[in-house]
Design an enzyme around this catalytic site. Sequence first.
Site, PDB file in Angstrom:
ATOM      1  N   HIS A  54       4.160-120.217  80.890  1.00  0.00           N
ATOM      2  CA  HIS A  54       4.618-119.874  82.245  1.00  0.00           C
ATOM      3  C   HIS A  54       3.652-120.001  83.313  1.00  0.00           C
ATOM      4  O   HIS A  54       3.894-120.498  84.111  1.00  0.00           O
ATOM      5  CB  HIS A  54       5.280-118.648  82.027  1.00  0.00           C
ATOM      6  CG  HIS A  54       5.937-118.015  83.253  1.00  0.00           C
ATOM      7  ND1 HIS A  54       7.355-118.284  83.469  1.00  0.00           N
ATOM      8  CD2 HIS A  54       5.547-117.148  84.277  1.00  0.00           C
ATOM      9  CE1 HIS A  54       7.450-117.787  84.655  1.00  0.00           C
ATOM     10  NE2 HIS A  54       6.568-117.164  85.256  1.00  0.00           N
ATOM     11  N   GLU A  55       2.597-119.345  82.992  1.00  0.00           N
ATOM     12  CA  GLU A  55       1.534-119.205  84.054  1.00  0.00           C
ATOM     13  C   GLU A  55       1.083-120.793  84.323  1.00  0.00           C
ATOM     14  O   GLU A  55       0.553-121.011  85.593  1.00  0.00           O
ATOM     15  CB  GLU A  55       0.546-118.249  83.582  1.00  0.00           C
ATOM     16  CG  GLU A  55       0.831-116.814  83.288  1.00  0.00           C
ATOM     17  CD  GLU A  55       1.664-116.118  84.757  1.00  0.00           C
ATOM     18  OE1 GLU A  55       1.520-116.552  85.744  1.00  0.00           O
ATOM     19  OE2 GLU A  55       2.440-115.237  84.506  1.00  0.00           O
ATOM     20  N   HIS A 104       2.966-122.197  86.934  1.00  0.00           N
ATOM     21  CA  HIS A 104       2.659-121.855  88.405  1.00  0.00           C
ATOM     22  C   HIS A 104       1.265-122.486  88.881  1.00  0.00           C
ATOM     23  O   HIS A 104       1.188-122.909  90.004  1.00  0.00           O
ATOM     24  CB  HIS A 104       2.283-120.248  88.381  1.00  0.00           C
ATOM     25  CG  HIS A 104       3.549-119.269  88.254  1.00  0.00           C
ATOM     26  ND1 HIS A 104       4.941-119.587  89.053  1.00  0.00           N
ATOM     27  CD2 HIS A 104       3.899-118.447  87.609  1.00  0.00           C
ATOM     28  CE1 HIS A 104       5.701-118.952  88.892  1.00  0.00           C
ATOM     29  NE2 HIS A 104       5.216-117.871  87.909  1.00  0.00           N
ATOM     30  N   HIS A 149       9.442-119.998  90.473  1.00  0.00           N
ATOM     31  CA  HIS A 149      10.705-119.695  89.689  1.00  0.00           C
ATOM     32  C   HIS A 149      11.852-120.480  89.717  1.00  0.00           C
ATOM     33  O   HIS A 149      12.132-121.023  90.569  1.00  0.00           O
ATOM     34  CB  HIS A 149      10.780-118.398  89.473  1.00  0.00           C
ATOM     35  CG  HIS A 149       9.720-117.407  88.899  1.00  0.00           C
ATOM     36  ND1 HIS A 149       9.288-116.042  89.771  1.00  0.00           N
ATOM     37  CD2 HIS A 149       8.788-117.544  88.052  1.00  0.00           C
ATOM     38  CE1 HIS A 149       8.238-115.856  89.112  1.00  0.00           C
ATOM     39  NE2 HIS A 149       7.998-116.560  88.120  1.00  0.00           N
TER      40      HIS A 149
HETATM   41  N1  TQI Z   1       3.809-112.142  86.486  1.00  0.00           N
HETATM   42  C1  TQI Z   1       4.532-112.670  87.432  1.00  0.00           C
HETATM   43  C2  TQI Z   1       4.899-114.085  86.902  1.00  0.00           C
HETATM   44  O1  TQI Z   1       4.217-114.736  86.472  1.00  0.00           O
HETATM   45  C3  TQI Z   1       3.626-112.676  88.607  1.00  0.00           C
HETATM   46  C4  TQI Z   1       4.380-113.418  90.035  1.00  0.00           C
HETATM   47  C5  TQI Z   1       5.573-113.135  90.473  1.00  0.00           C
HETATM   48  C6  TQI Z   1       4.325-114.897  90.113  1.00  0.00           C
HETATM   49  N2  TQI Z   1       5.893-114.022  91.285  1.00  0.00           N
HETATM   50  C7  TQI Z   1       5.183-115.252  91.268  1.00  0.00           C
HETATM   51  C8  TQI Z   1       3.106-115.679  89.850  1.00  0.00           C
HETATM   52  C9  TQI Z   1       5.113-116.271  91.693  1.00  0.00           C
HETATM   53  C10 TQI Z   1       3.019-117.070  90.614  1.00  0.00           C
HETATM   54  C11 TQI Z   1       4.019-117.401  91.682  1.00  0.00           C
HETATM   55  O2  TQI Z   1       5.800-114.593  87.351  1.00  0.00           O
HETATM   56  S1  TQI Z   1       4.728-111.266  85.001  1.00  0.00           S
HETATM   57  C12 TQI Z   1       7.032-113.804  83.424  1.00  0.00           C
HETATM   58  C13 TQI Z   1       8.389-114.220  83.600  1.00  0.00           C
HETATM   59  C14 TQI Z   1       5.249-112.529  84.194  1.00  0.00           C
HETATM   60  C15 TQI Z   1       6.615-112.715  84.096  1.00  0.00           C
HETATM   61  O3  TQI Z   1       3.535-110.623  84.227  1.00  0.00           O
HETATM   62  O4  TQI Z   1       5.883-110.477  85.837  1.00  0.00           O
HETATM   63  C16 TQI Z   1       6.093-114.498  82.587  1.00  0.00           C
HETATM   64  C17 TQI Z   1       4.502-113.194  83.260  1.00  0.00           C
HETATM   65  F1  TQI Z   1       8.584-114.678  84.818  1.00  0.00           F
HETATM   66  F2  TQI Z   1       8.939-114.824  82.849  1.00  0.00           F
HETATM   67  F3  TQI Z   1       9.155-113.070  83.579  1.00  0.00           F
HETATM   68  C18 TQI Z   1       5.170-114.045  82.324  1.00  0.00           C
HETATM   69 CL1  TQI Z   1       6.684-115.698  81.572  1.00  0.00          CL
HETATM   70 ZN    ZN Z   2       6.341-116.354  87.113  1.00  0.00          ZN
END
Ligand code: TQI
Ligand code: ZN
Length: 167
Positions: A123-124, A127, A133
Site C-alpha cells: 500500500h505505501e 503512495h 486512495h
Molecule cells: N496510514 C495512512 C495511509 O497510508 C496515511 C495516509 C493517509 C496517507 N492519507 C494518505 C499516506 C495519503 C499517503 C497519502 O493511508 S495508515 C492503510 C489503509 C495505513 C492505512 O497507517 O492509516 C494501509 C497504512 F489505507 F489500507 F487503511 C497502511 Cl494499507
Molecule cells: Zn494510504
Amino acid sequence: HYSFFSRRQRWGPTKTNLTYRFSSSVQVVGLEELRSACSSAFKRWQDVSHFTFQEASEGAPAADIVIGFHRGNHGDGVQNAFDGPTFAHASAPEDGQFHYDADENWSLNPSSNQIDLESVAVHEIGHLLGLDHTLDIPEAIMYPTFSYGIIKRNLHPDDVEGIRVLY
Ligand code: TQI
Ligand code: ZN
C-alpha cells in the site's frame, strides 16, 4: 476507482530504476525480515509497471526511497507524528519517505493482533509511486482500510490500471 494526488506528482520520465535503503531510528524487526517484506512488495509493483526497484548498495549515493521504523513525533512534522491510529505513512513522489510506526506489533506472518509488514508495504509503495486512495473498491490495495491480522498483498486490477494511467 484509482486516484492520484492533487498535483498529480510522479517520478520523472527517466527515473525508472528506483533505489531504496533502510534506515530506522528504532530497531523493531530484524533487517532481514524487513528486507524480505519490502523486496517482495516492490516486486509486485515491478511486475506490473515500467519501474525496477533495487536496494542501494553500501556507500552508494542517496537512495530514492528510504524505509524505516520510527516512533511518535519523528521529525517530519507534528501532523505526521505516530500517535493515533496510523501505523505507517509514505510521501508522494518524488520524496521517497516510507515510515513504519515502531509502536505497532509487526510481523511477516501476522497473528490476529499483529500487522503484516508486506501488506502495508504494498500500500505505501503505491503512495510512493503517486497513487492516492481508491474509495469505492474494497479489494484494491489502495482502498483505505486495513487492520490487524489481515494479509492483503495482491494488487487489484484497479491498482494496476492506476499505475499504468499515471505513467
Ligand atoms: N496510514 C495512512 C495511509 O497510508 C496515511 C495516509 C493517509 C496517507 N492519507 C494518505 C499516506 C495519503 C499517503 C497519502 O493511508 S495508515 C492503510 C489503509 C495505513 C492505512 O497507517 O492509516 C494501509 C497504512 F489505507 F489500507 F487503511 C497502511 Cl494499507
Ligand atoms: Zn494510504
